[in-house]
Every structure is written in C-alpha cells, then in structure tokens.
Design an enzyme around this catalytic site. Sequence first.
Site, PDB file in Angstrom:
ATOM      1  N   ASP A 309     -79.718  98.965  54.887  1.00  0.00           N
ATOM      2  CA  ASP A 309     -80.519 100.105  54.418  1.00  0.00           C
ATOM      3  C   ASP A 309     -79.671 101.330  54.097  1.00  0.00           C
ATOM      4  O   ASP A 309     -80.201 102.376  53.727  1.00  0.00           O
ATOM      5  CB  ASP A 309     -81.595 100.455  55.452  1.00  0.00           C
ATOM      6  CG  ASP A 309     -82.783  99.500  55.379  1.00  0.00           C
ATOM      7  OD1 ASP A 309     -82.973  98.873  54.323  1.00  0.00           O
ATOM      8  OD2 ASP A 309     -83.505  99.372  56.376  1.00  0.00           O
ATOM      9  N   ARG A 340     -83.547  95.819  44.671  1.00  0.00           N
ATOM     10  CA  ARG A 340     -82.653  96.971  44.845  1.00  0.00           C
ATOM     11  C   ARG A 340     -81.279  96.752  44.237  1.00  0.00           C
ATOM     12  O   ARG A 340     -80.400  97.616  44.388  1.00  0.00           O
ATOM     13  CB  ARG A 340     -82.528  97.318  46.333  1.00  0.00           C
ATOM     14  CG  ARG A 340     -83.770  97.987  46.892  1.00  0.00           C
ATOM     15  CD  ARG A 340     -83.600  98.373  48.345  1.00  0.00           C
ATOM     16  NE  ARG A 340     -84.805  99.026  48.855  1.00  0.00           N
ATOM     17  CZ  ARG A 340     -85.054  99.237  50.132  1.00  0.00           C
ATOM     18  NH1 ARG A 340     -84.184  98.848  51.052  1.00  0.00           N
ATOM     19  NH2 ARG A 340     -86.167  99.833  50.508  1.00  0.00           N
TER      20      ARG A 340
END
Length: 430
Positions: A309, A340
């Site tokens: 993250d 992502r």
Amino acid sequence: MDMIVTPTRKLSGEIQALSSKNYTTRYLLVSALAEGTSTILYPAHSEDGEAMRRCIRDLGAIVEEDETKIVITGFGRHPQPAKELNVGNAGAVLRFVMSVAALLPEVRFVNAYPESLGKRPHDDLIVALESMGVTIEHNNGRLPMTIKGGNPRGGKIQVSGNVSSQFLSSLLFVTPLLDEDSEIEVLHDLKSKVVIGQTLEVLQQAGIVIEASDDLMRYRIPGKQKYKAQTYTVQGDYPGSAAILAAAAVTESDVVVHRLMENSKQGERAVVDVLKAMNVPLTHENGIVRVKGNGKLTAGEFDGDEFTDGVLAMVAAAVFAEGTSRFYNVENLRYKECDRITDYLAELRKAGANVEEKRDEIIVHGRPEGVEGGVEIDAHFDHRVIMALTIVGLRSAAPIRIKDAHHVAKSYPIYFDHLKALGAQVEWTE
C-alpha cells in the site's frame, strides 16, 4: 469533488500520522467476535472503518464512539441475523466479514460499487468456504453474493494466496470459533505476508491461539476458542503517511510526522528504507520521521510486495529521481480498487511521467527536472491513486486536476488538510 493541485516548491511543518486503517478494521472485528466490551483507542476514521462498523452493528454488536475511542459490546460466536450487508467499496471488510457471515443461515452482500469493488474477484475465499460446508450464490466470483451457512466445518482447509492475503486473514478470524480444530494450507504463493503478520498479531492480542509455520503457508488452529474483550491502542498508519513522506521527498521540505513506530509490523514501514535508499535526507527515531527534502532523489530497485500500500507513493517519488527505478513483485496491485498498474500509469503518463509496465512490475524513468502537468486526470475512484497523483502535481510545471478526489476519504479523509497545513497548494473544486 475534484482537487486542483498547484505546483508547490516548499513544504514544512509537523503532523500526527493518521491512525492505522488496517489495525482499526481488525480491532473492530475481533471486538465484535468477543463476548463482553472492548475499547479501541485512537481508531482510524475512514470509509473502510465506517464499513466495518456498519457491518458489525448490523450483525448485532453495540458500537459507541467519541473523538478518541470506540467502545464495542460484541456478539461472540453468535451474530444476529442480517438480511443484507453493505461493505461500501471496502474489499478487506467484505472478505473478513464473509467468513463471519457464514455463521448465519443466510446473508446477502449488496453490490454498492459495481465499477470498483464490484469488479474484484473473491473466488479463492468462496472455494475455501464452500469446502467448509457453506453455500454461496455469486456473480462469477463477484458481488452481489448470498452466503448460506449456519454451521461451517473446521478441519483441513486450503486457500490460495495468489491474489490476496485477505482470504487467509478471513479464515483465520473465524476458524478459532468453530467446533473442530482446523489446519489451513495456503496454496501457490502468499501475497502481502507482512499483512498476515498484522492479523496474527491482533489475534494474539485478542487471546486467540494459532500456530503458524515460519513461511506462513500452514496454520494449526484449535477450535472452540473465545475472543477476549480487551483495550486496544491503534498505531500510526504507514500506508497513508507514505504519501506525505513522498511529498516531502520531492520538494524542498522540513516535515515531521509523529506516531510512526520503528518496530511496527506494518510492511509499509519499509517506505522509510525505500526513501533512504533513494538518498532522501531523513531520520526515524522515537516514533518520529523527519524529512529534510531537497527535491533530489536517486533511482533504485525495490520488492513492492514488502510495502504493497506504499508502492504508488514511492513510484510517484521515483518519477522525479535521477535514473531508472524498478518496483517488482507487484502484480497484486492489479486487484485493488482499480488496476493500480495499468490505470495508475496511464494517468502518470498524462501528467508527463515516463513510466512502463510489465505484468508484475512498474518501471519509472526519472525526470528530475519535473513533469509538464496542466491536465485533468482520472483517479479511478481509488484513494491510493489520488494520494500518489497529488505528489506528482506538486512537481508539475502547471496545475493538475484530479477527478473525484473526495474518494481519498476511503482511508485518509484529512489527507488534503494535512498537505495544506504543510504548505501545499491544493484546492477543492466542483
């Protein structure tokens, strides 16, 4: 709401790190699974936390809160029937609660975000729960889904760790409550092992006994256990702070972030080491990170699975580094609120970054002189993408406009307030 990010040369000031979203959601769940009253101090306020609070309330927990704490009276092994549960856009909350919902005869999970969470697959957990005697009606592994359980069986359980560690965490929360002892074997690979370390840490604090192999691929869980009602203190959040630290790294700065523990089990603690490796001037002691940025960074190669993250924020920093950076072992980024890798890099290119992708890698050809900016970019409703694109805007030649930036609230509602307090020129617009 969109966000206009105007180039900002200097940042300075001190902030308290946001509380950890990962620990907050886990403490909320183990408190609900305890009989008795637990207290969570310094909880994170985020859409994920809201989603977990909503779900455990709907399942019968009593949740009371003020500005500094949440007090929860749990339901133990006996959640109350709930016709529908709405996890919003929170994938981790959905996956954790799926196993708890299996304790009930029938629960339906609605599809509130068809363009985001609604696209994410949960097949690996579905297969594992079905092997435990649970029936699940689903949309090709996706929401909406109806779980028909009531009496899941322990015993020998297999779960793939290829896509996400959240499936394993989900099973680790529920198996201690079952009548039988369980053995869980993780198939293939296990993504984000550091996050499993957080789950095991929270379970131990909650009085649960689990034996884990050194490689975290096998577990023995005695059945008929009970969660203990406890007081928990939430530590500062590294994933959100990664974006603040990256912003300080790419500007001329003197930025201090408090409540980031050196010995934290959050994998994203590694972002401090990543920035050091990129020759960013910083110190980390007594839970305080201080960055005295000069805007000069050096490229490097990093195993992104160690700080999942925090990868997007570090990629944003690498956009301005001297040389070519490589973030490898990051395929699981494709299975988040958006892809992502592909989606994020498309927006970086619009802003003027020189980036390329492989299936499980992000390669960044640094532009120390900065990027052009002057564009509107789409953050794909993804809080981590929003934060990372903001960093790029600080070093653009012209302002950038980030569409739907209010979705940053999923994990860090006051992100832009914190940046503003440090001197960043950011402004909401319709």
